[in-house]
Design an enzyme around this catalytic site. Sequence first.
Site, PDB file in Angstrom:
ATOM      1  N   SER A  67       8.795  -4.208   2.815  1.00  0.00           N
ATOM      2  CA  SER A  67       8.793  -5.304   3.684  1.00  0.00           C
ATOM      3  C   SER A  67       9.843  -5.117   4.797  1.00  0.00           C
ATOM      4  CB  SER A  67       8.429  -6.661   2.817  1.00  0.00           C
ATOM      5  OG  SER A  67       8.478  -7.650   3.785  1.00  0.00           O
ATOM      6  N   HIS A  77       5.325  -2.527   5.642  1.00  0.00           N
ATOM      7  CA  HIS A  77       4.596  -4.097   5.289  1.00  0.00           C
ATOM      8  C   HIS A  77       5.240  -4.919   6.653  1.00  0.00           C
ATOM      9  CE1 HIS A  77       2.334  -7.015   3.273  1.00  0.00           C
ATOM     10  NE2 HIS A  77       3.391  -7.746   3.468  1.00  0.00           N
ATOM     11  N   ASP A 124       5.432  -8.639   7.856  1.00  0.00           N
ATOM     12  CA  ASP A 124       5.248  -9.984   7.747  1.00  0.00           C
ATOM     13  C   ASP A 124       4.967 -11.077   8.855  1.00  0.00           C
ATOM     14  OD1 ASP A 124       4.594 -10.475   4.425  1.00  0.00           O
ATOM     15  OD2 ASP A 124       6.929  -9.434   4.850  1.00  0.00           O
ATOM     16  N   MET A 152       4.673 -14.588  10.508  1.00  0.00           N
ATOM     17  CA  MET A 152       4.534 -15.899  10.149  1.00  0.00           C
ATOM     18  C   MET A 152       4.878 -16.877  11.410  1.00  0.00           C
ATOM     19  SD  MET A 152       7.313 -15.696   6.772  1.00  0.00           S
ATOM     20  CE  MET A 152       7.682 -14.557   5.732  1.00  0.00           C
ATOM     21  N   HIS A 205       0.665  -8.191   7.601  1.00  0.00           N
ATOM     22  CA  HIS A 205       0.195  -9.533   6.747  1.00  0.00           C
ATOM     23  C   HIS A 205       0.422 -10.817   7.599  1.00  0.00           C
ATOM     24  CE1 HIS A 205       1.569 -12.246   2.996  1.00  0.00           C
ATOM     25  NE2 HIS A 205       0.539 -12.579   3.565  1.00  0.00           N
ATOM     26  N   MET A 219       0.345 -14.607   8.173  1.00  0.00           N
ATOM     27  CA  MET A 219       0.781 -15.775   7.587  1.00  0.00           C
ATOM     28  C   MET A 219       0.629 -16.850   8.456  1.00  0.00           C
ATOM     29  SD  MET A 219       3.549 -14.771   4.516  1.00  0.00           S
ATOM     30  CE  MET A 219       4.185 -13.336   5.151  1.00  0.00           C
ATOM     31  N   MET A 278      -0.421 -12.802  -3.932  1.00  0.00           N
ATOM     32  CA  MET A 278       0.994 -13.177  -3.600  1.00  0.00           C
ATOM     33  C   MET A 278       1.858 -13.368  -5.382  1.00  0.00           C
ATOM     34  SD  MET A 278       1.801 -12.686  -0.617  1.00  0.00           S
ATOM     35  CE  MET A 278       3.516 -13.433  -0.578  1.00  0.00           C
ATOM     36  N   GLY A 318       6.468 -17.223   2.606  1.00  0.00           N
ATOM     37  CA  GLY A 318       7.354 -17.651   3.643  1.00  0.00           C
ATOM     38  C   GLY A 318       8.690 -17.240   3.751  1.00  0.00           C
ATOM     39  N   GLY A 329      11.697 -14.198   1.923  1.00  0.00           N
ATOM     40  CA  GLY A 329      11.789 -12.929   0.889  1.00  0.00           C
ATOM     41  C   GLY A 329      13.125 -13.706  -0.102  1.00  0.00           C
ATOM     42  N   GLY A 330      13.109 -12.675  -1.158  1.00  0.00           N
ATOM     43  CA  GLY A 330      13.987 -12.894  -1.975  1.00  0.00           C
ATOM     44  C   GLY A 330      13.886 -13.758  -3.121  1.00  0.00           C
ATOM     45  N   ASP A 334       2.857  -8.637  -3.713  1.00  0.00           N
ATOM     46  CA  ASP A 334       3.908  -8.955  -3.033  1.00  0.00           C
ATOM     47  C   ASP A 334       4.667 -10.151  -3.268  1.00  0.00           C
ATOM     48  OD1 ASP A 334       5.849  -9.233  -0.719  1.00  0.00           O
ATOM     49  OD2 ASP A 334       4.143  -9.750   0.932  1.00  0.00           O
ATOM     50  N   GLY A 335       5.960  -9.870  -3.741  1.00  0.00           N
ATOM     51  CA  GLY A 335       6.998 -10.922  -3.891  1.00  0.00           C
ATOM     52  C   GLY A 335       7.661 -10.556  -5.110  1.00  0.00           C
ATOM     53  N   GLY A 336       9.161 -10.509  -5.012  1.00  0.00           N
ATOM     54  CA  GLY A 336       9.941 -10.286  -5.936  1.00  0.00           C
ATOM     55  C   GLY A 336       9.957  -9.076  -6.817  1.00  0.00           C
ATOM     56  N   GLY A 368      10.676  -5.902  -0.586  1.00  0.00           N
ATOM     57  CA  GLY A 368      11.688  -5.887   0.472  1.00  0.00           C
ATOM     58  C   GLY A 368      13.072  -5.855  -0.166  1.00  0.00           C
TER      59      GLY A 368
END
Length: 219
Positions: free
Chosen positions: A6, A31, A33, A35, A64, A66, A135, A140, A142-143, A173-175, A195
């Site tokens: 990401s 990827h 993102d 937003m 993606h 959002m 998700m 919204g 990262g991290g 996607d996420g963590g 990411g």
Amino acid sequence: MKVAPSMLSCDFSRMGEETARIDRAGADYIHLDVMDGHFVPNITIGPCIVKALRLYTKLPFDVHLMISEPYKYIDAFADAGADIITFHVEAESDIEATIEKIRSRGLKAGLVIKPKTPAEAVFPYLDKLYMVLVMTVEPGFGGQSFMADMMPKVGQIKAECRRRGLSVLIEADGGISDKTVSQCADAGVDICVSGTGVFRAPDAAKAIAALKSPEARKG
């Protein structure tokens, strides 16, 4: 397991170089993102940045969205060089019309579900999708920490696809890092978005290899 780093976690002052770096490191997708500060409380990039990054790699762009009204922006991102466009079932645009708009531009369509949205929300559209993105954090920023309790959704979507003879890919996607990717693999995830797990690693190539392979993770 395919890996889609990401760009949300890259050095934004060197996005072109960062794109080329993860391409060389073995990424399968890029990827991106997008937003809008409305659908989610952050603002990131738009079509002009996607178009600029297209010069740095031939890898598929996994965009993606959002954003509140994705339908309005399909043409702009298609023109910018997107290959896959995913958007949220929770967004305001008509889902069926937005999928058809993506496909009409010769792109692959995907739907995204937030943590509180049930897997069944994507079932009516599976026959027109290339991908479903589950998700594993609230979208919204990262991290964030990986939400392992989202993995049953992967199994539910996979089971429905098997029942209907469909080959829709499941992305998470996420963590996701080398510490959490095994849970994704066990659940049947096909593509993991990472990411910080890639961009903040000392060696991006080793980080990507570890995400792809249990043997590399042990090494």
